[in-house]
Design a protein around this motif. Structure first.
Motif, short mmCIF file in Angstrom:
data_model
loop_
_atom_site.label_atom_id
_atom_site.label_comp_id
_atom_site.label_asym_id
_atom_site.label_seq_id
_atom_site.Cartn_x
_atom_site.Cartn_y
_atom_site.Cartn_z
N TYR A 26 0.83 -1.21 0.00
CA TYR A 26 0.00 0.00 0.00
C TYR A 26 0.86 1.26 0.00
O TYR A 26 0.42 2.33 -0.44
CB TYR A 26 -0.94 -0.01 1.21
N PRO A 131 -9.38 7.54 -0.83
CA PRO A 131 -9.60 6.61 0.29
C PRO A 131 -11.00 6.04 0.33
O PRO A 131 -11.21 4.91 0.79
CB PRO A 131 -9.32 7.49 1.52
N SER A 134 -10.62 3.13 -2.15
CA SER A 134 -9.63 2.10 -1.83
C SER A 134 -9.87 1.45 -0.47
O SER A 134 -9.56 0.27 -0.27
CB SER A 134 -8.22 2.71 -1.87
N SER A 135 -10.44 2.19 0.49
CA SER A 135 -10.62 1.63 1.84
C SER A 135 -11.65 0.50 1.87
O SER A 135 -11.66 -0.31 2.81
CB SER A 135 -11.04 2.73 2.82
N SER A 136 -12.52 0.44 0.85
CA SER A 136 -13.54 -0.61 0.85
C SER A 136 -12.91 -2.00 0.80
O SER A 136 -13.52 -2.98 1.26
CB SER A 136 -14.49 -0.43 -0.34
N PHE A 137 -11.69 -2.09 0.29
CA PHE A 137 -11.04 -3.41 0.18
C PHE A 137 -10.56 -3.94 1.52
O PHE A 137 -10.12 -5.08 1.62
CB PHE A 137 -9.91 -3.35 -0.85
N ASN A 138 -10.66 -3.11 2.57
CA ASN A 138 -10.44 -3.62 3.92
C ASN A 138 -11.54 -4.57 4.36
O ASN A 138 -11.39 -5.28 5.36
CB ASN A 138 -10.35 -2.45 4.92
N LEU A 139 -12.64 -4.58 3.61
CA LEU A 139 -13.81 -5.37 4.00
C LEU A 139 -13.98 -6.62 3.14
O LEU A 139 -15.06 -7.21 3.11
CB LEU A 139 -15.07 -4.50 3.90
N LYS A 142 -15.41 -9.62 5.08
CA LYS A 142 -16.86 -9.56 5.29
C LYS A 142 -17.60 -9.83 3.99
O LYS A 142 -18.63 -10.53 3.98
CB LYS A 142 -17.25 -8.20 5.85
N SER A 155 -19.47 -1.48 1.89
CA SER A 155 -18.66 -0.35 2.37
C SER A 155 -19.38 0.99 2.27
O SER A 155 -19.19 1.87 3.12
CB SER A 155 -17.35 -0.27 1.59
#
Length: 355
Positions: A26, A131, A134-139, A142, A155
């Motif tokens: 990242y 962000p 891109s932050s949605s890929f933290n999920l 789930k 997300s």
């Protein structure tokens, strides 16, 4: 049991490097984001020659406490081939006293990030590095256990298209990013213009802001082009209508527009401001879209054809870096319910749709 007991030390260290490389991957994206935010490629381009660290920090007005940080960031970006580190000679003093200095020069990658150029990909990079996206890929964990929800629905609380329609500033950024990406198709069209010979009309299905249709209409002034997309997508572009280019709103799952067009038809699925079309959707929806085109072609007395411009995964023939990029794009499609496909998978779609 010690799982690694049979491994040599150097093999274990290689495995550690591989894990750490991806764990910190990242930071590659964040360094690129930093570079774009400070417009460093444009600064070097306007400098008209390779730029030294001293010259760069002077233009950026970097405080002394951050000079070392800038040098390290530029070293990282140079290692990743966004810049070349070259040796130049200081022009101060006589020939005998010229001092050798290191300077940063643009590469083909950073040339694509210079603002205002024909093939500038900065809007695409900004949108991809947002962000919110891109932050949605933290999920992903789930997402894996949810039966029907897309990653964007998990997300963002809704599907991507509804989210964009309700957030005009993000929609504008998204449209600009896809339009910049679409410019790259111009390179392909130069080498494959023969595909348009004998055609009189184009329906650009999901054509967004009409970037590709505008390129085609300029290349082929006698070719009538209709950009067909959702009403809220095309409503802002009606003012750009010309003699051979117009915009029509509608839903490609209900019908494909053939109004105002005569002659042999081309249905174009391409890079546009609603992403690439078929890779946005699962097999069921792709077949529905293609069937609507097939119906429209069947109802047209002069016939026609459909052209899809999209990624094709070909791991056996593509080099590693290209396959890696395509597989990353495939993962990116988890924000929707789409995917990237192999040639065989595309063939299956076409046959099921009746082509």
């Amino acid at each position: 049991m010690d799982l690694l007991s049979g491994r040599k030390s150097n093999e274990i260290f290689e495995g550690q490097v591989h894990v750490y490389k991806h764990m910190y991957a990242y930071l590659d994206s964040m360094c690129l984001k930093w570079c774009i935010e400070l417009e460093i490629p444009t600064i070097i381009y306007n400098h008209e020659k390779p730029i030294t660290l001293h010259e760069l920090i002077s233009i950026l007005q970097v405080p002394p406490s951050k000079i070392s940080g800038v040098e390290r960031l530029m070293r990282h970006l140079s290692h990743n081939r966004f810049f070349d580190i070259v040796t130049i000679h200081d022009d101060d003093g006589g020939d005998e006293n010229k001092e050798k200095k290191e300077a940063y020069a643009l590469t083909i990658a950073s040339e694509l990030l210079v603002k205002g150029t024909e093939y500038c990909l900065t809007p695409m990079a900004k949108c991809g590095l947002n962000p919110l996206m891109s932050s949605s890929f933290n999920l992903l964990g789930k997402w894996t256990l949810e039966k029907n929800l897309t990653l964007s629905e998990i997300s963002l609380g809704t599907n991507l298209w509804d989210f964009l329609s309700k957030n005009p500033s993000i929609l504008t950024s998204f449209n600009e990013s896809m339009a910049s990406d679409s410019q790259m198709v111009k390179l392909a069209l130069k080498d494959h213009s023969a595909v348009f010979e004998g055609l009189e009309s184009i329906v650009d299905v999901g054509g967004g802001n009409g970037t590709i249709s505008k390129i085609i209409s300029d290349m082929f002034p006698k070719l009538k082009c209709i950009v067909f997309d959702l009403p809220h997508v095309v409503e802002n572009f009606s003012g750009t209508t010309s003699n051979n280019l117009s915009f029509v709103g509608g839903d490609m799952f209900n019908y494909i527009c053939i109004c105002k067009l005569q002659g042999k038809l081309l249905f174009l699925f391409q890079l546009n401001s609603n992403l690439w079309i078929l890779h946005d959707w699962d097999e069921e929806h792709c077949v529905k879209i293609l069937k609507k085109c097939k119906d429209a072609i069947s109802n047209n007395t002069k016939g026609g054809k459909a052209i899809v411009i999209d990624l094709v995964i070909n791991e056996k023939q593509d080099e590693f870096g290209l396959t890696q990029m395509k597989l990353r794009m495939d993962i990116a499609m988890t924000t929707l319910n789409g995917k990237e496909r192999s040639e065989e998978e595309f063939k299956k779609l076409f046959l099921e749709a009746g082509f």
